[in-house]
Design an enzyme around this catalytic site. Structure first.
Site, PDB file in Angstrom:
ATOM      1  CE1 TYR A  80       0.187   1.966   4.222  1.00  0.00           C
ATOM      2  CE2 TYR A  80       0.562  -0.371   4.607  1.00  0.00           C
ATOM      3  CZ  TYR A  80       0.636   0.944   5.031  1.00  0.00           C
ATOM      4  OH  TYR A  80       1.152   1.244   6.273  1.00  0.00           O
ATOM      5  CB  CYS A  81       1.488   3.980  -1.813  1.00  0.00           C
ATOM      6  SG  CYS A  81       0.277   4.079  -3.159  1.00  0.00           S
ATOM      7  CD  GLN A  82      -1.186   9.494   1.702  1.00  0.00           C
ATOM      8  OE1 GLN A  82      -0.246   8.970   2.300  1.00  0.00           O
ATOM      9  NE2 GLN A  82      -2.172  10.090   2.326  1.00  0.00           N
ATOM     10  N   GLY A 122      -2.700   4.241  -3.738  1.00  0.00           N
ATOM     11  CA  GLY A 122      -2.769   2.976  -4.461  1.00  0.00           C
ATOM     12  C   GLY A 122      -1.976   2.948  -5.750  1.00  0.00           C
ATOM     13  CB  VAL A 178      -2.800   5.583   3.768  1.00  0.00           C
ATOM     14  CG1 VAL A 178      -3.173   6.391   4.987  1.00  0.00           C
ATOM     15  CG2 VAL A 178      -1.663   4.641   4.102  1.00  0.00           C
TER      16      VAL A 178
END
Length: 114
Positions: free
Chosen positions: A65-67, A69, A94
């Site tokens: 995951y990141c901020q 996607g 997130v």
């Protein structure tokens, strides 16, 4: 064509709640991570994924995951190209996790350093 799976925040929470085994990898920058991480995540900025790919291929399901996607989708695509089949992108990152009502944890200082 190499593919990967997507998982939404509700399903990921269900995996946590029911004890599904997976590795959770946060590919954001340390500055982004310092604002909060999903509890239990391994912190591995995106640029380190190719260098540490061998660590990720052993041991089953991995969720990146990141901020939002987008960067985690890049990590998923890279790992799929390396032959990894059980790789998932957290849809919405997130932001999707928080929007679903789930909380973020404070990472330890040591995990941000590295």
């Amino acid at each position: 064509m190499y593919g990967f799976h997507e998982v939404d925040a509700a399903t990921l929470k269900q995996w946590f709640d029911t004890g599904v085994k997976f590795r959770l990898v946060d590919v954001r920058t340390p500055a982004e991570m310092s604002r909060g991480v999903i509890d239990g995540a391994e912190l591995m900025p995106l640029h380190l994924v190719p260098l540490r790919a061998a660590e990720l291929t052993s041991g089953g399901r991995v969720v990146f995951y990141c901020q939002s996607g987008a960067r985690s989708a890049q990590a998923c695509a890279f790992m799929a190209q390396q032959g990894m089949e059980d790789v998932y992108n957290l849809r919405g990152g997130v932001m999707g996790w928080v929007a679903s009502g789930s909380r973020l944890a404070t990472p330890s200082r040591e995990s941000l350093i590295g």
